[in-house]
Design an enzyme around this catalytic site. Structure first.
Site, PDB file in Angstrom:
ATOM      1  N   LEU A  61     -34.730  81.688 -17.034  1.00  0.00           N
ATOM      2  CA  LEU A  61     -35.461  81.003 -15.970  1.00  0.00           C
ATOM      3  C   LEU A  61     -35.456  79.489 -16.128  1.00  0.00           C
ATOM      4  CD1 LEU A  61     -38.593  83.342 -15.658  1.00  0.00           C
ATOM      5  CD2 LEU A  61     -36.617  83.243 -14.134  1.00  0.00           C
ATOM      6  N   GLY A  62     -35.447  79.004 -17.355  1.00  0.00           N
ATOM      7  CA  GLY A  62     -35.472  77.567 -17.567  1.00  0.00           C
ATOM      8  C   GLY A  62     -35.657  77.254 -19.037  1.00  0.00           C
ATOM      9  N   SER A  63     -35.560  75.968 -19.364  1.00  0.00           N
ATOM     10  CA  SER A  63     -35.702  75.553 -20.756  1.00  0.00           C
ATOM     11  C   SER A  63     -36.292  74.160 -20.813  1.00  0.00           C
ATOM     12  CB  SER A  63     -34.346  75.591 -21.480  1.00  0.00           C
ATOM     13  OG  SER A  63     -33.443  74.671 -20.884  1.00  0.00           O
ATOM     14  N   GLY A  64     -36.865  73.851 -21.965  1.00  0.00           N
ATOM     15  CA  GLY A  64     -37.435  72.531 -22.202  1.00  0.00           C
ATOM     16  C   GLY A  64     -37.190  72.115 -23.632  1.00  0.00           C
ATOM     17  N   GLY A  65     -37.930  71.107 -24.064  1.00  0.00           N
ATOM     18  CA  GLY A  65     -37.704  70.585 -25.408  1.00  0.00           C
ATOM     19  C   GLY A  65     -38.169  71.501 -26.509  1.00  0.00           C
ATOM     20  N   MET A  66     -39.071  72.448 -26.146  1.00  0.00           N
ATOM     21  CA  MET A  66     -39.607  73.280 -27.214  1.00  0.00           C
ATOM     22  C   MET A  66     -39.338  74.769 -27.025  1.00  0.00           C
ATOM     23  SD  MET A  66     -43.702  73.163 -26.316  1.00  0.00           S
ATOM     24  CE  MET A  66     -44.075  74.304 -27.631  1.00  0.00           C
ATOM     25  N   ASP A 123     -50.785  68.581 -20.766  1.00  0.00           N
ATOM     26  CA  ASP A 123     -49.508  68.387 -20.083  1.00  0.00           C
ATOM     27  C   ASP A 123     -49.618  68.847 -18.632  1.00  0.00           C
ATOM     28  OD1 ASP A 123     -46.909  67.547 -19.843  1.00  0.00           O
ATOM     29  OD2 ASP A 123     -46.033  69.402 -20.618  1.00  0.00           O
TER      30      ASP A 123
END
Length: 652
Positions: A18-23, A137
């Site tokens: 679905l998605g990704s981020g920095g963590m 956040d």
């Protein structure tokens, strides 16, 4: 760790990324037994290998798993201590997030839609804050949108993965939060509390309204500097069609100093909704000639003009009152314009009973006046623009925080009034406490006082028939747990964070205080035996109470209790007999009280008297501030309700 489609991880079948981020990386996965979809967040290996971060994540995941709120994405499952990879399984919300809505709109959402989504998010955030958890956040991408079968939307707050308890350190989370929405105190290295989330929610509302981030800068350092020094942006600069009052909402939410912001997230949302309501009702009013006293004219007040003891004018800026429609327009709910000198002619309502409590709806166009007399129709709901009573009720009433509902006593139960439709809702409180073995016993509700929790999720009332306080779920209209007390409470109020419920007995003999988290009685330092009235400041830092000193009359007056330390502070000067009714202004700067023959106002910052309004002997009963703080409403022994203009002061 990268997971491929069709692979199995922790028992979940991976269907797609679905998605990704920095963590972390988030996958759509299927539960192995229930067959439902979940959003599976898998923490990146380089973070999971850090012993401190692993410990923090496990602690935070345990905190988030406690959340049970319709506006927070629920957690279904998480990794066990000692697992090689950190992960958490959450509800899958298929409607995307608010950032995608902004992108699709190409210039901001409609104001109504934006405020509705912010209201949802505010309720979820305040719930987390009551459990001592910050989000840190808050941004459009972390507001997931759930769409029902008929196209209705609901926002759910997601990604508490970097949330911290209030006593946690800031170092790691400060690096992870998104700069575009970060409160300035975090850059200054100051202690951070829930008002940092209020700031971020204000930034989010600005972007929902305009389609742009508050401080669009190309360099990170420039963004940080803007948060520290630049004035809050005005959404009407980009969208002149928006009500100008929203500029003030953003300015308050994004104040550089936390103490000047809204005391909670729902306060921001309620203010924004009120501005939209005001704008929808704004009308141009032409000056009219003075009315002569006669059968068709409302009674003139017998009270003397306001006496101001300071050379500086007091009150809230009229600019806020007029912001919705410009200098020649007035809010329909604030039609009671006042002549210079505090003349209240044409600003008096005559009721059927002596009102012991007064409450405005957030828009300021409705006023509920509840009497202390027993029996039916002892309270009235006033439509202020129309100057008419539109509802009779039995003794007690309270508006929900968003102003959508008025709860009121009605024929041995509690009914609900839809303020938008101006009609009674279909539901009433019914507990079903009826025993066939004892047909004489039936749950008869005769509320002496009612109150909503700050987030609107709970509803409390004191039932004089059984001498007890009961808590209900405001949405399902179902009782929650056992009664809290065995006393008759003339007043029940929640603390601004919803953690305490305070009940004041009918004749001041006792005060009942309950910890709403533990559902247990607790103590507050009411050091005098007879307490008549209580009020919190909106930020919850001060509890004021009016007490009668017995056998020491010199101690009678209004005392200030510091919260949450629960320490008794000073007594307000010249407050010896001002303990019948207490109210604080929305910004927490002013306190008003009634006593014998006058209404008095103090500045809580200086603890000095700023205004005294003289009334007839022993006439002053209840007092409250208008939602915008520009005037007071007071009730009197002659059954009148009077409105008092607070002259403008220059805002600093």
């Amino acid at each position: 760790m990268r997971l491929d489609e069709g692979s199995v991880f922790a028992g979940y079948t991976i269907e797609k990324r679905l998605g990704s981020g920095g963590m972390a990386v988030v996958y759509l996965a299927r539960h192995p037994r229930l067959g439902r979809h979940v959003a599976l967040k898998v923490i990146n290996d380089h973070i999971g290998g850090d012993a401190k971060l692993r410990k923090d994540f496990e602690r935070e995941a345990a905190l988030v798993a406690r959340f049970d709120h319709p506006n927070i994405v629920p957690v279904y499952d998480r990794c066990a201590p000692g697992d090689d990879t950190l992960w958490i399984a959450m509800k899958y919300v298929s409607g995307g997030d608010a950032a995608h809505l902004i992108s699709a709109a190409g210039g901001g959402l409609t104001a109504t839609r934006a405020v509705r989504l912010i209201t949802d998010a505010a309720r979820g955030l305040d719930h987390a804050h009551r459990l001592a958890v910050l989000h840190r956040d808050v941004k459009p991408a972390n507001l997931l949108i759930e769409v029902d079968d008929v196209g209705g939307e609901r926002a759910l707050v997601a990604d508490f993965g970097i949330a911290r308890t209030f006593d946690a350190t800031l170092t790691r989370s400060g690096l992870l939060a998104s700069l575009a929405y970060t409160a300035p105190e975090r850059f200054r290295g100051e202690p951070v509390d829930h008002r940092a989330d209020v700031y971020s929610l204000g930034c989010t509302l600005y972007e929902l309204l305009t389609g742009r981030r508050p401080f669009p800068r190309s360099e990170e350092a420039a963004v940080i500097l803007a948060h520290l020094e630049a004035p809050p942006p005005r959404p009407t600069d980009l969208r002149p069609d928006l009500p100008k009052g929203l500029d003030g909402v953003i300015a308050t939410a994004m104040s550089k100093q936390p103490r000047n912001r809204y005391s909670d997230c729902v306060g921001l949302a309620v203010d924004a909704a009120r501005i939209l309501e005001i704008a929808s009702r704004t009308t141009v009013v032409r000056p009219r000639a003075a009315r002569t006293t006669g059968p068709s004219a409302p009674p003139a007040s017998t009270a003397a003009p306001i006496e101001t003891k300071t050379t500086e004018p007091v009150g809230i800026s009229r600019r806020k009152l007029l912001a919705a429609g410009g200098s020649v327009a007035v809010v329909a709910g604030a039609w009671m314009y006042f002549r210079s000198g505090g003349d209240t002619r044409d600003s008096v309502l005559t009721g059927r009973f002596v009102a012991e409590s007064l409450a405005f709806n957030p828009a300021g166009d409705l006023l509920a006046a509840a009497a202390s007399s027993s029996g039916t129709s002892t309270g009235q709901l006033w439509d202020l623009p129309a100057r008419e009573s539109i509802l009779q009720f039995d003794k007690a009433a309270a508006f929900s925080p968003d102003g959508a509902v008025l709860a009121y006593g009605y024929e041995q139960t509690i009914a609900f009034w839809d303020t938008s439709a101006r009609r009674r809702a279909k539901d009433t409180l019914t507990s079903g406490e009826f025993s066939l073995d004892d047909p004489t016993y039936l749950e008869i509700v005769k509320p002496d006082s009612v109150a909503f929790s700050p987030d609107g999720s709970l509803f409390a009332y004191c039932d004089t028939y059984h001498n007890r306080i009961r808590i209900w779920d405001a949405r399902t209209r179902e009782p929650i747990g056992d009664p809290l007390a065995t006393m008759t409470a003339r007043t029940v109020i929640f603390s601004p964070d919803g953690s305490l419920l305070v009940g004041v007995a009918s004749f001041g003999e006792a005060v009942s205080v309950w910890d709403m988290r533990e559902r247990q009685p607790t103590d507050l330092p009411f050091h005098l035996p007879v307490v008549w009235s209580v009020a919190f400041t909106p930020d919850g830092t001060v509890l004021a109470y009016g007490a009668e000193g017995k056998p020491s009359p010199s101690e009678s007056g209004i005392w200030l209790c510091g919260m949450p330390s629960r320490t008794v502070g000073s007594k307000l000067p010249d407050s010896d007999f001002f303990y019948r009714s207490i109210a604080t202004s929305r910004d927490g700067s002013l306190l008003a009280a009634t006593g014998t023959d006058r209404v008095r106002v103090w500045d809580l910052r200086t603890q000095q008297v700023v205004t005294t309004i003289k009334t007839a002997d022993n006439s002053a009963r209840a007092v409250t501030f208008s939602p915008d703080g520009s005037y007071l409403a007071s009730s009197h022994q002659d059954t009148t309700i009077r409105f008092w203009h607070l002259p403008s002061r220059i805002e600093g």
